[in-house]
Motif scaffolding. Structure first.
Motif, PDB file in Angstrom:
ATOM      1  N   HIS A  92       0.271  -2.857  -6.949  1.00  0.00           N
ATOM      2  CA  HIS A  92       1.693  -2.533  -6.855  1.00  0.00           C
ATOM      3  C   HIS A  92       2.413  -3.127  -8.053  1.00  0.00           C
ATOM      4  N   LEU A 129      -5.659  -3.235  -3.384  1.00  0.00           N
ATOM      5  CA  LEU A 129      -4.254  -2.832  -3.379  1.00  0.00           C
ATOM      6  C   LEU A 129      -3.670  -3.123  -4.759  1.00  0.00           C
ATOM      7  N   ALA A 132       0.832  -1.203   0.000  1.00  0.00           N
ATOM      8  CA  ALA A 132       0.000   0.000   0.000  1.00  0.00           C
ATOM      9  C   ALA A 132       0.869   1.257   0.000  1.00  0.00           C
ATOM     10  N   LYS A 176      -3.534   6.878  -2.824  1.00  0.00           N
ATOM     11  CA  LYS A 176      -4.720   6.482  -2.068  1.00  0.00           C
ATOM     12  C   LYS A 176      -5.943   6.863  -2.881  1.00  0.00           C
ATOM     13  N   SER A 183      -3.642   2.011  -2.792  1.00  0.00           N
ATOM     14  CA  SER A 183      -4.555   1.400  -1.827  1.00  0.00           C
ATOM     15  C   SER A 183      -5.907   2.084  -1.901  1.00  0.00           C
TER      16      SER A 183
END
Length: 410
Positions: free
Chosen positions: A363, A361, A65, A372, A70
């Motif tokens: 990545h 989430l 996150a 966010k 996130s």
């Protein structure tokens, strides 16, 4: 002997030099000599509420996150496992993807019932999941469990898939993903799915706030750490998209609704009960049932199918039973003796209930760091994954890229 040994050593050294790629140095990562394009891995942690990240027991997920994206997802109604897993990979709400519940019927197949063990493609073919679209476009896929992936939807399986077995340890599931990615480029999947179920199981048995559930959360986090470590060892860049299908609400035997105090047992045929109840009126009893469900109840709302609120996006599909009663969060509707004690936790409530929210989430090289996002709809994940794996946007679906687009690096 020593001369022969030296001669043999020289031959081996020469052979090794001839076989060593130009520019290769000892201890060079595999990816330096076999550059690997990023793969996309869609991970489901069943029943993982976004608030679980705030408990201080998820160092790996929290690191993802912090270094990536996130947010939270609003699941589709009903907030059940199979409808929402299929929504994630079809971009369609359950009313349109055809998986309208964990258990349901179809008027075209009288006497048959869909359950979570059903693989007949008849039940799945109302929508096209991501692995089917990808395979048709020449993108190799692999699914380490996902509802529908063990059925030939539209006549197509993933290139690699496993029959669901809850007893298969989740560590083994991670290892299967890595084994698939060890393959040569020609047979290496570019889109993969991975499914963990123990957080949901613990949430049901013990409740969302129980220490047993905390342990399951920590275990799932450790598996995500293992996945990342193994990907790094392999030199495999990956765009990880981690989502859950729903959250979890605590329930209690003190919060039980007897369905037959609202509608007479002899007037209906029950399909499901729990957070909501769905049922048919028996022949000739439709008017009586409509009048019965119109009476107000302090902890439950009931509708005929055509009057289900539009915001739930539910009731157009003929697989939805003609009558629906929805309990307040934390309450349980019973129309038959419960299989298990009414305790612990459950899901299936109104998708506007914050307790039903799902985690999101992301990545990897395609994502911005430290982003966010506001809450998005779970069907939007479909549009994001299509973008990641190189498929064009699909018109006519419910999912939109716009709510998740700020997560993208490009």
């Amino acid at each position: 002997m020593r001369i022969l040994s030296l001669f043999a050593a020289a031959l081996l050294a020469g052979f090794a030099a001839a076989c060593t790629p130009v520019g290769y140095a000892p201890n060079t990562p595999v990816s330096a000599v076999d550059p690997r394009p990023p793969v996309t891995i869609l991970v489901s942690i069943d029943g993982f509420h976004p608030d679980y990240l705030a408990r201080g027991i998820t160092p790996n997920l929290s690191a993802l996150a912090a270094g990536g994206v996130s947010g939270s997802l609003r699941p589709s109604f009903p907030t059940k496992t199979f409808p929402n897993h299929y929504a994630l990979v079809t971009g369609l709400h359950p009313d349109r993807n055809g998986i309208v519940a964990n258990r349901f019927e179809d008027p075209r197949r009288e006497g048959e019932v869909f359950t979570m063990a059903t693989t007949d493609p008849f039940w799945w073919d109302e929508a096209e999941p991501l692995w089917v679209a990808a395979e048709k476009a020449g993108i190799r896929t692999a699914t380490m469990f996902w509802p529908g992936s063990n059925s030939p939807v539209h006549g197509t399986y993933p290139s690699d898939w496993q029959q669901f077995a809850q007893a298969l340890p989740e560590r083994n599931r991670v290892d299967a993903i890595i084994d698939w990615l060890r393959r040569p480029a020609a047979t290496r999947p570019r889109f993969l799915t991975l499914y963990f179920d123990t957080v949901d199981t613990a949430g049901h048995r013990f409740g969302p706030d129980a220490p047993e559930t905390a342990k399951a959360i920590a275990d799932a986090d450790a598996l995500i750490g293992r996945l990342r470590d193994e990907l790094a060892t392999l030199g495999q860049p990956a765009n990880l998209v981690i989502a859950s299908d729903h959250g979890m609400a605590p329930i209690s035997a003190d919060r039980v609704i007897d369905l037959y105090e609202q509608v007479a047992r002899d007037d209906i045929r029950l399909v499901e009960d729990g957070p909501y109840a769905s049922f048919h009126a028996l022949p000739g009893r439709e008017a009586t049932v409509r009048a019965a469900i119109a009476r107000p109840h302090p902890n439950m709302q009931c509708w005929p199918r055509e009057a289900i609120p539009a915001r739930l996006a539910y009731g157009r599909n003929p697989r939805v039973p003609p009558f629906l009663c929805l309990a307040k969060s934390g309450w349980t509707i019973l129309g038959q003796p419960p299989r298990y004690p009414v305790a612990g936790g459950t899901h299936g409530y109104d998708n506007a209930d914050p307790a039903m929210n799902a985690v999101f989430l992301a990545h990897g090289p395609s994502f911005r760091a430290g982003t966010k996002l506001p809450i998005a709809d779970s069907v939007d994940v479909y549009a994001l994954v299509r973008r990641l794996i190189g498929l064009p946007p699909k018109p006519g679906v419910d999912g939109r890229l716009d709510p998740l687009a700020p997560a993208l690096a490009e």
